[in-house]
Design a protein around this motif. Sequence first.
Motif, short mmCIF file in Angstrom:
data_model
loop_
_atom_site.label_atom_id
_atom_site.label_comp_id
_atom_site.label_asym_id
_atom_site.label_seq_id
_atom_site.Cartn_x
_atom_site.Cartn_y
_atom_site.Cartn_z
N LYS A 188 0.85 -1.19 0.00
CA LYS A 188 0.00 0.00 0.00
C LYS A 188 0.89 1.24 0.00
CE LYS A 188 -4.04 1.90 2.39
NZ LYS A 188 -4.91 1.79 3.59
N ILE A 189 1.38 1.58 -1.17
CA ILE A 189 2.24 2.75 -1.31
C ILE A 189 1.90 3.46 -2.62
CG2 ILE A 189 4.16 1.72 -0.04
CD1 ILE A 189 5.56 1.36 -2.78
N GLU A 190 2.34 4.70 -2.73
CA GLU A 190 2.24 5.45 -3.98
C GLU A 190 3.52 5.21 -4.79
OE1 GLU A 190 -0.24 7.30 -5.23
OE2 GLU A 190 -1.53 6.79 -3.53
N LEU A 191 3.36 4.82 -6.02
CA LEU A 191 4.54 4.61 -6.87
C LEU A 191 5.25 5.92 -7.16
CD1 LEU A 191 3.57 2.02 -9.64
CD2 LEU A 191 5.16 1.70 -7.75
N GLU A 192 6.57 5.85 -7.16
CA GLU A 192 7.33 7.03 -7.54
C GLU A 192 7.19 7.29 -9.04
OE1 GLU A 192 11.40 6.71 -6.39
OE2 GLU A 192 10.97 6.71 -4.23
N THR A 193 7.34 8.54 -9.45
CA THR A 193 7.37 8.88 -10.87
C THR A 193 8.59 8.23 -11.50
OG1 THR A 193 6.31 10.99 -10.42
CG2 THR A 193 7.41 10.76 -12.56
N TRP A 194 8.42 7.65 -12.68
CA TRP A 194 9.55 6.97 -13.32
C TRP A 194 10.63 7.97 -13.71
CZ3 TRP A 194 11.67 7.29 -18.34
CH2 TRP A 194 12.65 6.33 -18.61
N SER A 195 11.86 7.55 -13.53
CA SER A 195 13.00 8.34 -13.99
C SER A 195 14.04 7.41 -14.58
CB SER A 195 13.61 9.16 -12.84
OG SER A 195 14.04 8.30 -11.80
N LYS A 196 14.85 7.92 -15.47
CA LYS A 196 15.84 7.10 -16.17
C LYS A 196 16.87 6.54 -15.20
CE LYS A 196 15.59 9.47 -20.64
NZ LYS A 196 16.36 10.23 -21.67
N LYS A 197 17.36 5.34 -15.53
CA LYS A 197 18.45 4.73 -14.77
C LYS A 197 19.75 4.88 -15.54
CE LYS A 197 15.85 1.18 -12.27
NZ LYS A 197 15.96 -0.15 -11.65
N ASN A 198 20.85 4.95 -14.82
CA ASN A 198 22.17 4.99 -15.45
C ASN A 198 22.57 3.59 -15.90
OD1 ASN A 198 22.58 7.78 -15.02
ND2 ASN A 198 23.19 7.38 -12.90
N LYS A 199 22.95 3.48 -17.15
CA LYS A 199 23.37 2.18 -17.69
C LYS A 199 24.39 2.41 -18.79
CE LYS A 199 22.89 -2.28 -19.06
NZ LYS A 199 24.02 -2.34 -20.00
N SER A 200 25.54 1.79 -18.67
CA SER A 200 26.58 1.88 -19.69
C SER A 200 26.64 0.59 -20.48
CB SER A 200 27.95 2.13 -19.04
OG SER A 200 27.94 3.33 -18.30
N ALA A 201 26.89 0.69 -21.77
CA ALA A 201 27.05 -0.50 -22.60
C ALA A 201 28.23 -1.32 -22.07
CB ALA A 201 27.27 -0.11 -24.05
N GLY A 202 28.01 -2.63 -21.92
CA GLY A 202 29.08 -3.51 -21.45
C GLY A 202 29.07 -3.75 -19.95
N ALA A 203 28.09 -3.17 -19.24
CA ALA A 203 28.01 -3.37 -17.79
C ALA A 203 26.57 -3.68 -17.40
CB ALA A 203 28.49 -2.13 -17.04
N LEU A 204 26.40 -4.61 -16.46
CA LEU A 204 25.05 -5.00 -16.02
C LEU A 204 25.09 -5.39 -14.54
CD1 LEU A 204 22.13 -5.58 -17.13
CD2 LEU A 204 22.82 -7.99 -17.27
N SER A 205 24.15 -4.84 -13.77
CA SER A 205 24.00 -5.23 -12.37
C SER A 205 22.71 -6.01 -12.20
CB SER A 205 23.99 -3.99 -11.46
OG SER A 205 22.94 -3.12 -11.79
N ILE A 206 22.81 -7.17 -11.55
CA ILE A 206 21.69 -8.10 -11.41
C ILE A 206 21.50 -8.42 -9.93
CG2 ILE A 206 20.74 -10.34 -12.10
CD1 ILE A 206 22.74 -10.41 -14.39
N ALA A 207 20.24 -8.50 -9.51
CA ALA A 207 19.92 -8.89 -8.14
C ALA A 207 19.01 -10.10 -8.13
CB ALA A 207 19.25 -7.73 -7.40
N SER A 208 19.15 -10.90 -7.09
CA SER A 208 18.21 -11.98 -6.79
C SER A 208 17.77 -11.80 -5.35
CB SER A 208 18.89 -13.34 -6.97
OG SER A 208 18.08 -14.38 -6.44
N VAL A 209 16.46 -11.78 -5.12
CA VAL A 209 15.93 -11.65 -3.75
C VAL A 209 14.99 -12.82 -3.52
CG1 VAL A 209 14.75 -10.16 -2.11
CG2 VAL A 209 16.07 -9.13 -3.96
N ALA A 210 15.54 -13.88 -2.93
CA ALA A 210 14.78 -15.11 -2.68
C ALA A 210 15.61 -16.02 -1.80
CB ALA A 210 14.46 -15.82 -4.00
N ARG A 211 14.97 -16.92 -1.11
CA ARG A 211 15.74 -17.87 -0.31
C ARG A 211 16.58 -18.75 -1.22
NH1 ARG A 211 10.50 -19.96 -0.15
NH2 ARG A 211 10.30 -22.14 -0.81
N ILE A 212 17.71 -19.20 -0.71
CA ILE A 212 18.61 -20.06 -1.50
C ILE A 212 18.07 -21.48 -1.39
CG2 ILE A 212 21.01 -20.69 -1.91
CD1 ILE A 212 20.42 -17.62 -1.82
#
Length: 381
Positions: A188-212
């Motif tokens: 139950k929250i208000e979504l933030e207004t979308w804004s661009k993310k910083n992303k450079s070609a050749g680089a990627l950050s990945i997350a996993s949020v779950a039990r192992i």
Amino acid sequence: MKTILSVIDWYLPGYRAGGTLKAFANQVAQLEGTFRFKIITRDTDYCETIPYDNVTSDAWNQIAPNAEAYYISAGKLSVSEMIKLFKKTAFDAVYIHGIYSFYFSVLPVVLAKRKGTPRIVITAHGMLGEHALKVKSSRKKVFLKLAGLLGLYKGVIFHAANEAEATDIKKSVGKNARVMIAEELPMKIELETWSKKNKSAGALSIASVARISPEKNTLFALEVLSRCTTGNIVYDIFGPVYDQDYWKQCLAVIERMPAGVKVTYKGSLPGNLVLDELRSYHLMFMPTTGENFGHTILESFMAATPVLISDKTPWLLPEKKQSGWALPLDDKDEFENIISKLTLMNGEEYNHYSLGAHNKAVEFMADQSVLQQNIKLFEDE
């Protein structure tokens, strides 16, 4: 206003139990002003033995405008204590979470029936899905057989998050099981207004949020990443280690990662920090073997972070929407291709997908029919 007595193994301020806890916490918040909840739960978090330091054990605690929680200590948890709580607590309906927990799933059904509760609702949280039944399958089959013979679920209502879960419930409990479908509610929250993310070609950050665990397919994700040789990839894993032997297999794969892939285990992440954490990544990667909903998936959309998941969830992700990818688990090559494709994207290309993820969250959260479905679970008919 109706009072719903709810019984759940782990609840707030805990967070390690993942989607089950999160689903109910969202429900309580969204139903403020419609129902009151009295919640019986443990005074420790999942896989923990130290009680919460900000609650009073073995007593009712006001934890939200429409919710009180009774945090049972390990020393007091017993059949007699549960009988006493059911006898002394006034309520109009009972909402039981899970299937196999004796004190928090099985005994409450018996006690609610003994008290003549007119409405007993059980939410299985995906525990009767095909993927979940494969874990400790023999014991689960014996339990479900006994439950059927004893008529444990006669007269109760099962809450399914979608049609697929409704089908799973009927397969496990019986074709005559009464099932009501109510999709799970977002925070139950208000979504933030979308804004661009910083992303450079050749680089990627990945997350996993779950039990192992095998169900969340952490090992599969690592095996995919071990094949990625394009650019520089950061993969951060958040979540409790559910199975130490399984984690050892994961560590063996981590040790042989290509030079361009950096994997870091970050431990468990408190639920109230997940959304902010996901905002800082380019991709959420969870090739799960099955989800009846997938709260982390929705939170990733809310964070404007596209997802790479399996096709074993309710989330449909058509390419034209550019919110993510839902792939079959027998196509490891395609998982690798998507990660390589994302790694090579520049900021302008990537932000089409970030915006698509944000729009997916906006679309889901605007659907008021989901709230009405949840209200009907507890209404008299």
